[in-house]
Motif scaffolding. Structure first.
Motif, mmCIF file in Angstrom:
data_model
loop_
_atom_site.group_PDB
_atom_site.id
_atom_site.type_symbol
_atom_site.label_atom_id
_atom_site.label_comp_id
_atom_site.label_asym_id
_atom_site.label_seq_id
_atom_site.Cartn_x
_atom_site.Cartn_y
_atom_site.Cartn_z
ATOM 1 N N UNK A 59 0.846 -1.194 0.000
ATOM 2 C CA UNK A 59 0.000 0.000 0.000
ATOM 3 C C UNK A 59 0.879 1.241 0.000
ATOM 4 N N UNK A 60 0.473 2.258 -0.728
ATOM 5 C CA UNK A 60 1.168 3.545 -0.709
ATOM 6 C C UNK A 60 0.501 4.426 0.349
ATOM 7 N N UNK A 61 0.833 4.167 1.602
ATOM 8 C CA UNK A 61 0.185 4.862 2.710
ATOM 9 C C UNK A 61 0.509 6.352 2.716
ATOM 10 N N UNK A 62 1.715 6.705 2.276
ATOM 11 C CA UNK A 62 2.094 8.118 2.270
ATOM 12 C C UNK A 62 1.195 8.917 1.335
ATOM 13 N N UNK A 63 0.942 8.398 0.137
ATOM 14 C CA UNK A 63 0.099 9.110 -0.816
ATOM 15 C C UNK A 63 -1.347 9.180 -0.318
ATOM 16 N N UNK A 64 -1.812 8.110 0.324
ATOM 17 C CA UNK A 64 -3.150 8.127 0.894
ATOM 18 C C UNK A 64 -3.269 9.220 1.960
ATOM 19 N N UNK A 65 -2.203 9.390 2.770
ATOM 20 C CA UNK A 65 -2.216 10.399 3.833
ATOM 21 C C UNK A 65 -2.169 11.799 3.250
ATOM 22 N N UNK A 66 -1.340 12.000 2.217
ATOM 23 C CA UNK A 66 -1.242 13.316 1.575
ATOM 24 C C UNK A 66 -2.597 13.731 1.006
ATOM 25 N N UNK A 67 -3.334 12.765 0.469
ATOM 26 C CA UNK A 67 -4.631 13.073 -0.143
ATOM 27 C C UNK A 67 -5.594 13.704 0.853
ATOM 28 N N UNK A 68 -5.455 13.365 2.143
ATOM 29 C CA UNK A 68 -6.350 13.911 3.158
ATOM 30 C C UNK A 68 -6.229 15.425 3.276
ATOM 31 N N UNK A 69 -5.065 15.996 2.907
ATOM 32 C CA UNK A 69 -4.851 17.442 3.048
ATOM 33 C C UNK A 69 -5.312 18.225 1.827
ATOM 34 N N UNK A 70 -5.742 17.545 0.771
ATOM 35 C CA UNK A 70 -6.106 18.225 -0.474
ATOM 36 C C UNK A 70 -7.532 18.750 -0.447
ATOM 37 N N UNK A 71 -7.737 19.906 -1.071
ATOM 38 C CA UNK A 71 -9.066 20.417 -1.377
ATOM 39 C C UNK A 71 -9.101 20.707 -2.871
ATOM 40 N N UNK A 72 -10.076 20.124 -3.546
ATOM 41 C CA UNK A 72 -10.118 20.202 -5.007
ATOM 42 C C UNK A 72 -11.516 20.568 -5.491
ATOM 43 N N UNK A 73 -11.612 21.163 -6.679
ATOM 44 C CA UNK A 73 -12.934 21.504 -7.232
ATOM 45 C C UNK A 73 -13.657 20.261 -7.729
ATOM 46 N N UNK A 74 -14.967 20.348 -7.755
ATOM 47 C CA UNK A 74 -15.790 19.297 -8.355
ATOM 48 C C UNK A 74 -15.385 19.123 -9.811
ATOM 49 N N UNK A 75 -15.398 17.883 -10.282
ATOM 50 C CA UNK A 75 -15.001 17.635 -11.672
ATOM 51 C C UNK A 75 -15.983 18.233 -12.678
ATOM 52 N N UNK A 76 -17.149 18.678 -12.188
ATOM 53 C CA UNK A 76 -18.109 19.326 -13.070
ATOM 54 C C UNK A 76 -18.019 20.846 -12.966
ATOM 55 N N UNK A 77 -16.873 21.350 -12.537
ATOM 56 C CA UNK A 77 -16.697 22.801 -12.419
ATOM 57 C C UNK A 77 -16.848 23.483 -13.775
ATOM 58 N N UNK A 78 -16.417 22.819 -14.852
ATOM 59 C CA UNK A 78 -16.544 23.408 -16.187
ATOM 60 C C UNK A 78 -17.997 23.501 -16.635
ATOM 61 N N UNK A 79 -18.892 22.751 -15.950
ATOM 62 C CA UNK A 79 -20.320 22.805 -16.270
ATOM 63 C C UNK A 79 -21.076 23.739 -15.336
ATOM 64 N N UNK A 80 -20.325 24.370 -14.395
ATOM 65 C CA UNK A 80 -20.952 25.386 -13.549
ATOM 66 C C UNK A 80 -20.907 25.137 -12.054
ATOM 67 N N UNK A 81 -20.420 23.964 -11.605
ATOM 68 C CA UNK A 81 -20.401 23.698 -10.163
ATOM 69 C C UNK A 81 -19.282 24.513 -9.508
#
Length: 317
Positions: A98-120
């Motif tokens: 398991x890549x536990x480090x990458x899983x842990x890093x993901x917890x700190x991310x904030x990202x836009x909805x993938x439908x942002x180009x459609x207006x979200x």
């Protein structure tokens, strides 16, 4: 069933050759590293980490468990089976690392909805984003046509044009309808589905369905209405369906179902006007050798009475 007449009154590293083949055949594939443009307010660092969290095989975002080979190349759990437990980048056996480090890093991310180009406009923690996207009101709609497996998706104006031009569905304006269905040999009842009409009413679009199928051992006919929009909007409308003859009639009143619910889901929920074959033949008259049904109906909008707080119907002229 044959429709005799219809009268209407009114959606990193270079991979080896095998992995590339898998990528090109995945239905959601896209060129690796070719993600969407970064919306304002999203840091380049977050974008770089997000790219690391993109599976090199299916290009979807990876969620725990994230797997890696002995050389550190990662991929998602679904693709681990797809590549027969061998790293698509270096061909080393993956094992159960398991890549536990990458899983842990993901917890700190904030990202836009993938439908942002459609207006979200929403931004979510990485592990909350997937749940939101499954219910996002900006996500495309599936084509609501019944009777075929149509994979087209899009917004409502696009789907209306698609239904008219590609499926040759009848288009009508108005909030009342009057359909006549004729079948020469009603004793032969096979599963069959039709979408006969799309109605434009109150600035919205509605799909009227009519079909024959077996309900247990009993052959039945069913008519129901679907709303081309989300469920919360569908609740603003009501509709009625009526069928009858010889001094008898059946009346159905209900709320149209959103096309977010599949045609089969609505049918299997029996949320519509259901007529058993014997009753339909009784309504047809004669010697019951031919089905002749006339289904009439109307759509209205529920409006809130500002004084009483009670919903009152707003009828379409």
């Amino acid at each position: 069933m044959e429709v005799d007449s219809i009268d209407c009154m009114s959606s990193s590293d270079v991979m080896d050759e095998e992995a590339v083949t898998l990528l090109h055949h995945h239905p959601s594939s896209k060129p690796h590293g070719g993600g969407a443009a970064v919306p304002p307010g999203i840091s380049p660092a977050a974008t770089s980490v997000h790219e690391l969290l993109e599976c090199p095989v299916c290009t979807n975002s990876m969620y725990p468990p994230i797997h890696q080979c002995r050389n550190g190349h990662t991929l998602c759990s679904a693709c681990k089976t797809r590549v027969h437990n061998r790293c698509p980048t270096c061909r080393q056996e993956l094992g159960d690392i398991r890549c536990l480090a990458l899983e842990k890093v993901a917890e700190s991310l904030e990202l836009p909805c993938k439908y942002s180009s459609l207006g979200c406009p929403e931004i979510f923690p990485y592990y909350s984003k997937l749940k939101h996207e499954a219910q996002c009101n900006f996500r495309p709609y599936n084509c609501p046509y019944a009777g075929s497996e149509c994979s087209v998706v899009g917004d409502i104006p696009f789907l209306v044009t698609h239904l008219r031009d590609d499926h040759k569905v009848d288009m009508h304006s108005g909030c009342t309808f009057n359909h006549r269905y004729v079948k020469s040999n009603p004793r032969e009842v096979e599963n069959a589905t039709w979408m006969l009409t799309v109605f434009h009413c109150f600035g919205q679009y509605f799909c009227l369905h009519f079909e024959a199928f077996q309900l247990g051992m009993a052959p039945v006919y069913m008519a129901f209405l679907r709303f081309m929009g989300d469920e919360n909007e569908a609740r603003n409308f009501s509709y009625s369906l009526e069928v009858g003859a010889n001094g008898r009639k059946l009346i159905w009143e209900g709320t149209p179902r959103s096309i977010r619910d599949s045609h089969r889901k609505v049918r299997d929920s029996h949320d519509g006007l259901i007529i058993q074959r014997n009753m339909a033949l009784f309504f047809s008259g004669g010697e019951r050798k031919e089905l002749k049904l006339r289904v009439t109906g109307r759509i209205w909008k529920e409006q809130q009475n500002p004084e009483s707080g009670v919903c009152i119907p707003n009828l379409c002229n």
